[in-house]
Design a protein around this motif. Structure first.
Motif, PDB file in Angstrom:
ATOM      1  N   ASN A  21       0.830  -1.204   0.000  1.00 37.62           N
ATOM      2  CA  ASN A  21       0.000   0.000   0.000  1.00 37.62           C
ATOM      3  C   ASN A  21       0.861   1.250   0.000  1.00 37.62           C
ATOM      4  N   ASN A  22       1.933   1.207  -0.756  1.00 40.01           N
ATOM      5  CA  ASN A  22       2.854   2.338  -0.819  1.00 40.01           C
ATOM      6  C   ASN A  22       2.174   3.574  -1.404  1.00 40.01           C
ATOM      7  N   VAL A  23       2.413   4.720  -0.771  1.00 43.35           N
ATOM      8  CA  VAL A  23       1.951   6.014  -1.265  1.00 43.35           C
ATOM      9  C   VAL A  23       3.161   6.933  -1.265  1.00 43.35           C
ATOM     10  N   ASP A  24       3.545   7.406  -2.449  1.00 43.90           N
ATOM     11  CA  ASP A  24       4.688   8.315  -2.539  1.00 43.90           C
ATOM     12  C   ASP A  24       4.461   9.522  -1.638  1.00 43.90           C
ATOM     13  N   GLY A  25       5.460   9.842  -0.833  1.00 42.26           N
ATOM     14  CA  GLY A  25       5.386  11.009   0.037  1.00 42.26           C
ATOM     15  C   GLY A  25       4.758  10.754   1.393  1.00 42.26           C
ATOM     16  N   PHE A  26       4.253   9.535   1.638  1.00 35.61           N
ATOM     17  CA  PHE A  26       3.661   9.223   2.942  1.00 35.61           C
ATOM     18  C   PHE A  26       4.363   8.006   3.522  1.00 35.61           C
ATOM     19  N   GLU A  27       5.004   8.191   4.657  1.00 32.89           N
ATOM     20  CA  GLU A  27       5.699   7.101   5.350  1.00 32.89           C
ATOM     21  C   GLU A  27       4.970   6.842   6.666  1.00 32.89           C
ATOM     22  N   PRO A  28       4.160   5.768   6.743  1.00 36.92           N
ATOM     23  CA  PRO A  28       3.375   5.512   7.950  1.00 36.92           C
ATOM     24  C   PRO A  28       4.213   5.321   9.208  1.00 36.92           C
ATOM     25  N   LYS A  29       5.440   4.850   9.053  1.00 36.84           N
ATOM     26  CA  LYS A  29       6.289   4.660  10.236  1.00 36.84           C
ATOM     27  C   LYS A  29       6.554   5.966  10.974  1.00 36.84           C
ATOM     28  N   ASN A  30       6.464   7.095  10.282  1.00 43.94           N
ATOM     29  CA  ASN A  30       6.676   8.389  10.934  1.00 43.94           C
ATOM     30  C   ASN A  30       5.580   8.715  11.934  1.00 43.94           C
ATOM     31  N   TYR A  31       4.471   8.001  11.874  1.00 38.74           N
ATOM     32  CA  TYR A  31       3.312   8.298  12.723  1.00 38.74           C
ATOM     33  C   TYR A  31       3.008   7.188  13.728  1.00 38.74           C
ATOM     34  N   LEU A  32       3.859   6.186  13.792  1.00 32.88           N
ATOM     35  CA  LEU A  32       3.669   5.108  14.762  1.00 32.88           C
ATOM     36  C   LEU A  32       3.935   5.609  16.170  1.00 32.88           C
ATOM     37  N   ARG A  33       3.197   5.049  17.118  1.00 33.25           N
ATOM     38  CA  ARG A  33       3.498   5.325  18.519  1.00 33.25           C
ATOM     39  C   ARG A  33       3.609   3.996  19.254  1.00 33.25           C
ATOM     40  N   GLY A  40       4.711  -6.619  26.622  1.00 32.58           N
ATOM     41  CA  GLY A  40       5.872  -5.816  26.240  1.00 32.58           C
ATOM     42  C   GLY A  40       5.444  -4.518  25.606  1.00 32.58           C
ATOM     43  N   THR A  41       6.128  -4.139  24.544  1.00 31.61           N
ATOM     44  CA  THR A  41       5.827  -2.902  23.832  1.00 31.61           C
ATOM     45  C   THR A  41       5.455  -3.241  22.399  1.00 31.61           C
ATOM     46  N   SER A  42       4.425  -2.592  21.891  1.00 33.28           N
ATOM     47  CA  SER A  42       4.052  -2.762  20.493  1.00 33.28           C
ATOM     48  C   SER A  42       3.916  -1.379  19.866  1.00 33.28           C
ATOM     49  N   VAL A  43       3.831  -1.348  18.550  1.00 31.94           N
ATOM     50  CA  VAL A  43       3.644  -0.087  17.847  1.00 31.94           C
ATOM     51  C   VAL A  43       2.228  -0.034  17.307  1.00 31.94           C
ATOM     52  N   TYR A  44       1.699   1.189  17.190  1.00 33.32           N
ATOM     53  CA  TYR A  44       0.313   1.389  16.795  1.00 33.32           C
ATOM     54  C   TYR A  44       0.211   2.608  15.892  1.00 33.32           C
ATOM     55  N   LEU A  45      -0.573   2.491  14.837  1.00 33.83           N
ATOM     56  CA  LEU A  45      -0.845   3.616  13.948  1.00 33.83           C
ATOM     57  C   LEU A  45      -2.267   4.088  14.239  1.00 33.83           C
ATOM     58  N   ASP A  46      -2.391   5.296  14.774  1.00 30.80           N
ATOM     59  CA  ASP A  46      -3.701   5.816  15.153  1.00 30.80           C
ATOM     60  C   ASP A  46      -4.654   5.854  13.962  1.00 30.80           C
ATOM     61  N   THR A  47      -5.946   5.770  14.267  1.00 28.31           N
ATOM     62  CA  THR A  47      -6.984   5.732  13.237  1.00 28.31           C
ATOM     63  C   THR A  47      -6.901   6.930  12.301  1.00 28.31           C
ATOM     64  N   LYS A  48      -6.645   8.109  12.821  1.00 32.03           N
ATOM     65  CA  LYS A  48      -6.590   9.289  11.948  1.00 32.03           C
ATOM     66  C   LYS A  48      -5.510   9.143  10.885  1.00 32.03           C
ATOM     67  N   PHE A  49      -4.398   8.489  11.213  1.00 31.20           N
ATOM     68  CA  PHE A  49      -3.333   8.290  10.231  1.00 31.20           C
ATOM     69  C   PHE A  49      -3.651   7.133   9.293  1.00 31.20           C
ATOM     70  N   ARG A  50      -4.358   6.094   9.786  1.00 34.88           N
ATOM     71  CA  ARG A  50      -4.803   5.012   8.905  1.00 34.88           C
ATOM     72  C   ARG A  50      -5.798   5.544   7.876  1.00 34.88           C
ATOM     73  N   LEU A  51      -6.697   6.437   8.318  1.00 36.88           N
ATOM     74  CA  LEU A  51      -7.660   7.034   7.388  1.00 36.88           C
ATOM     75  C   LEU A  51      -6.964   7.937   6.372  1.00 36.88           C
ATOM     76  N   LEU A  52      -6.000   8.708   6.827  1.00 33.26           N
ATOM     77  CA  LEU A  52      -5.220   9.550   5.909  1.00 33.26           C
ATOM     78  C   LEU A  52      -4.532   8.688   4.859  1.00 33.26           C
ATOM     79  N   TRP A  53      -3.898   7.622   5.283  1.00 38.65           N
ATOM     80  CA  TRP A  53      -3.205   6.699   4.387  1.00 38.65           C
ATOM     81  C   TRP A  53      -4.183   6.122   3.372  1.00 38.65           C
ATOM     82  N   PHE A  54      -5.363   5.696   3.850  1.00 39.49           N
ATOM     83  CA  PHE A  54      -6.388   5.148   2.963  1.00 39.49           C
ATOM     84  C   PHE A  54      -6.816   6.183   1.917  1.00 39.49           C
ATOM     85  N   ARG A  55      -7.076   7.411   2.350  1.00 39.70           N
ATOM     86  CA  ARG A  55      -7.537   8.456   1.426  1.00 39.70           C
ATOM     87  C   ARG A  55      -6.455   8.818   0.404  1.00 39.70           C
ATOM     88  N   LEU A  56      -5.202   8.757   0.802  1.00 37.24           N
ATOM     89  CA  LEU A  56      -4.111   9.015  -0.141  1.00 37.24           C
ATOM     90  C   LEU A  56      -3.984   7.886  -1.162  1.00 37.24           C
TER      91      LEU A  56
END
Length: 99
Positions: A21-33, A40-56
């Motif tokens: 699901n590559n989108v030029d100019g959008f790197e989802p890892k930059n928005y992981l928390r 332990g610890t896991s990483v999560y991409l908030d819904t607002k960023f998942r929706l942004l990624w989908f719309r792009l």
């Protein structure tokens, strides 16, 4: 990173996953928390960023919410993801359930 997986996240270790699901100019890892869990610890991409990624990725896509159970204590919905707003009801890319 996820302490439960010494190899890192699948996005980093598998080129097919990264390109899926590559989108030029959008790197989802930059928005992981990071989230602390009992395991332990896991990483999560908030819904607002998942929706942004989908719309792009799918600017003409749609998300359809289907109520499955509604009462005074809870509601359960199915959400279907479509790549285009004109796709038929059974032609969805993915679906999920939430209560």
């Amino acid at each position: 990173m996820n302490e439960n997986n010494d190899k890192g996240i699948l996005y980093d270790t598998n080129e097919a996953v990264k390109a899926l699901n590559n989108v030029d100019g959008f790197e989802p890892k930059n928005y992981l928390r990071e989230e602390k869990t009992d395991e332990g610890t896991s990483v999560y991409l908030d819904t607002k960023f998942r929706l942004l990624w989908f719309r792009l990725k799918y600017p003409d896509g749609k998300l359809v919410k289907i109520p499955k159970a509604l009462n005074k204590d809870y509601a359960t919905f199915e959400v279907r993801v479509y790549s285009h707003k004109d796709d038929t009801p059974d032609n969805f890319l993915a679906n999920g359930f939430a209560s």
